[in-house]
Design a protein around this motif. Structure first.
Motif, PDB file in Angstrom:
ATOM      1  N   LEU A   8       0.817  -1.214   0.000  1.00 59.76           N
ATOM      2  CA  LEU A   8       0.000   0.000   0.000  1.00 59.76           C
ATOM      3  C   LEU A   8       0.851   1.265   0.000  1.00 59.76           C
ATOM      4  O   LEU A   8       0.468   2.283  -0.578  1.00 59.76           O
ATOM      5  N   ALA A   9       1.986   1.213   0.678  1.00 49.50           N
ATOM      6  CA  ALA A   9       2.829   2.402   0.829  1.00 49.50           C
ATOM      7  C   ALA A   9       3.369   2.900  -0.506  1.00 49.50           C
ATOM      8  O   ALA A   9       3.754   4.065  -0.622  1.00 49.50           O
ATOM      9  N   ARG A  10       3.398   2.015  -1.517  1.00 49.28           N
ATOM     10  CA  ARG A  10       3.912   2.413  -2.831  1.00 49.28           C
ATOM     11  C   ARG A  10       2.831   3.049  -3.703  1.00 49.28           C
ATOM     12  O   ARG A  10       3.109   3.565  -4.773  1.00 49.28           O
ATOM     13  N   GLN A  11       1.572   2.991  -3.240  1.00 47.56           N
ATOM     14  CA  GLN A  11       0.463   3.485  -4.047  1.00 47.56           C
ATOM     15  C   GLN A  11       0.099   4.928  -3.665  1.00 47.56           C
ATOM     16  O   GLN A  11       0.576   5.454  -2.677  1.00 47.56           O
ATOM     17  N   ARG A  33       4.676   6.640   6.263  1.00 44.75           N
ATOM     18  CA  ARG A  33       5.032   8.063   6.319  1.00 44.75           C
ATOM     19  C   ARG A  33       5.773   8.510   5.058  1.00 44.75           C
ATOM     20  O   ARG A  33       5.713   9.683   4.684  1.00 44.75           O
ATOM     21  N   GLN A  34       6.468   7.575   4.385  1.00 46.34           N
ATOM     22  CA  GLN A  34       7.241   7.942   3.193  1.00 46.34           C
ATOM     23  C   GLN A  34       6.369   8.595   2.128  1.00 46.34           C
ATOM     24  O   GLN A  34       6.807   9.478   1.402  1.00 46.34           O
ATOM     25  N   ASN A  35       5.132   8.153   2.028  1.00 41.67           N
ATOM     26  CA  ASN A  35       4.304   8.611   0.915  1.00 41.67           C
ATOM     27  C   ASN A  35       2.917   9.073   1.379  1.00 41.67           C
ATOM     28  O   ASN A  35       2.010   9.202   0.577  1.00 41.67           O
ATOM     29  N   GLY A  36       2.766   9.289   2.676  1.00 45.20           N
ATOM     30  CA  GLY A  36       1.432   9.611   3.171  1.00 45.20           C
ATOM     31  C   GLY A  36       1.420  10.622   4.294  1.00 45.20           C
ATOM     32  O   GLY A  36       2.462  11.066   4.783  1.00 45.20           O
ATOM     33  N   VAL A  37       0.234  10.984   4.675  1.00 52.46           N
ATOM     34  CA  VAL A  37       0.005  11.938   5.752  1.00 52.46           C
ATOM     35  C   VAL A  37      -0.801  11.234   6.843  1.00 52.46           C
ATOM     36  O   VAL A  37      -1.819  10.603   6.549  1.00 52.46           O
ATOM     37  N   PHE A  38      -0.350  11.324   8.084  1.00 50.08           N
ATOM     38  CA  PHE A  38      -1.055  10.698   9.193  1.00 50.08           C
ATOM     39  C   PHE A  38      -2.079  11.658   9.795  1.00 50.08           C
ATOM     40  O   PHE A  38      -1.766  12.813  10.080  1.00 50.08           O
TER      41      PHE A  38
END
Length: 495
Positions: A8-11, A33-38
């Protein structure tokens, strides 16, 4: 679960609802966290318990003997991890799901993470920037929201629209010259003056402005500009401005809509919330007044950057008070994070202000007119008010006097066996770390204080009311003070 996180983190363009345990694993958290916002959806443990007490699909709870206690333990163990991860937090106990969505969308758009669509077309411009925190003061028909965040003054028009004002309507804006010089241009830049007819009411920048004569001058100004019953009174300033503007709003034409925009820390966490409005009388402070709730409270933390250091520190006394009277965890947080607050770190300020507002809102909701519980908010004020009166309000800022009062009240609680000495030491240490005084001047005797306390407006049937801590996070109200306590009070005031 970890393998799924990697995929999921790569999408992109996903909303992922994680379980509470997924992000406890630092590898999972780092990947997301690499590709998203919490976004941290937070709720009080009591609210969580009500939601899940009958559910059997919660492995960590279904085996627990005491679900409520297990929730508290999990909350305490995970809270710091969640807060360190999250860029934004929404209280789902205070907000409806719809409101939570609105806040999250506004946050994501403000960060440039989201393009907002309306009727399947990109909406022109940006959504109004909403505050990071929204605290509801639930008083039935007198309920109102406290919005806390950065840059609220720049969006003032958007917030005032919540009052359903008509175009070109009058606004009676009461402030003092210092605050007007600081923020008058910002208010003009926020298009307030272009949307509404702003009537500026300036009062002197001092405690003496809280008077019937200044109120009468503002009445004259309102009359001259044909202020009507739907004209909102907006208080832009500290406690003096808020108290006087609120008094005018409560009394002119039997009541005008009232908005608080506090510009000092003390006003943000205390005097702007709860509806106490008043002016002074030559024989006493806040003697002439009323309970009159605002329609809206707007707290912009950026205004604290221009606040005098001594004024900022004085406001911290009220913040520390909330930890002592109602929230031991908050008190511990202050012990660990005080330097961040003093450094005006935005996230720390928002946490401090929103927590303080929630505690006060919770008390006011249960006792709006100070008939019982609300008296706990006077911790440190019995001695503090007496000290202010004895020094003619010229030596101590209100928060400084309250700090001395809290230290003395804690000492009295130790002398009477209510409080462990170590707890009083923690309080005194935190006050001193904040830069607040904790010792009475040698020129003021315990006897002088007792006489001054007996003249306080909160005295009932000749009895002085003391709010005394029994532990950090809990206090008791003592009215039937035994005669033998007189010596203990004098001794406590010699800390």
């Amino acid at each position: 679960e970890s393998q799924l996180v990697k995929e999921l983190a790569r999408q992109e363009k996903l909303v992922i609802a994680t379980g509470g345990g997924m992000v406890i694993n630092p590898v999972n958290a780092a990947l997301l966290r690499q590709n998203g916002v919490f976004v941290y959806l937070v709720a009080d443990p009591a609210v969580i318990y009500r939601r899940v007490k009958h559910k059997e699909d919660r492995p960590l709870l279904s085996q627990a003997k005491d679900r409520q206690e297990q929730i508290k333990k999990l909350f305490a163990a995970r809270k710091e991890i969640y807060e360190n991860l999250a860029g934004f937090r929404v209280d789902t106990g205070q907000n409806t799901p719809e409101k939570a969505v609105e806040l999250i969308i506004a946050y994501l758009q403000d960060k440039g993470e989201l393009q907002y669509f309306h009727n399947n077309r990109p909406r022109a411009g940006r959504m109004p920037t909403l505050p990071l925190e929204d605290v509801l003061v639930d008083l039935g028909n007198n309920s109102y929201h406290i919005y806390i965040g950065q840059g609220i003054l720049k969006q003032l028009v958007n917030y005032l629209q919540k009052l359903a004002l008509e175009a070109d309507q009058k606004i009676f804006l009461i402030t003092n010259p210092t605050v007007k010089n600081l923020y008058g241009r910002e208010i003009a830049a926020a298009h307030l003056t272009g949307n509404y007819q702003v009537i500026w009411g300036e009062i002197p920048d001092r405690e003496e402005a809280k008077s019937l004569s200044e109120a009468a001058r503002l009445y004259d100004l309102a009359f001259a500009h044909r202020v009507e019953r739907r004209t909102p009174v907006v208080a832009l300033g500290g406690g003096v401005v808020g108290d006087l503007a609120g008094f005018v709003a409560a009394t002119y034409l039997r009541g005008l809509p009232f908005v608080q925009i506090p510009t000092t820390l003390l006003a943000q966490v205390d005097s702007s919330i709860g509806g106490k409005v008043a002016v002074n009388h030559p024989r006493g402070k806040n003697i002439i007044g009323s309970f009159y709730q605002p329609k809206l409270v707007l707290i912009d933390i950026t205004v604290l950057n221009s606040l005098d250091r001594r004024e900022l520190v004085a406001g911290l006394a009220e913040v520390i008070k909330y930890g002592v009277i109602a929230d031991a965890e908050f008190f511990s947080w202050l012990e660990e994070n005080l330097l961040k607050v003093l450094a005006l770190e935005p996230q720390a300020l928002i946490h401090v202000i929103s927590t303080s507002c929630r505690i006060k809102a919770g008390v006011v909701q249960k006792d709006e007119k100070e008939e019982g519980l609300r008296a706990i908010l006077n911790f440190g004020h019995t001695i503090g008010h007496a000290l202010e009166a004895l020094t003619e309000y010229r030596i101590y800022r209100h928060g400084e006097a309250v700090a001395i009062g809290m230290a003395a009240a804690a000492s009295l609680a130790v002398h009477t066996g209510l409080l462990a000495a170590g707890e009083a030491t923690r309080l005194k240490k935190l006050l001193e770390q904040a830069g607040l005084p904790t010792v009475l001047p040698s020129s003021i005797s315990g006897e002088d204080l007792i006489l001054a306390m007996q003249r306080d407006k909160k005295v009932q049937a000749g009895e002085i009311a003391f709010v005394l801590p029994v532990k950090i996070g809990q206090v008791e109200i003592k009215r039937d003070i035994p005669v033998k306590w007189r010596e203990l009070i004098i001794k406590a005031c010699q800390i």
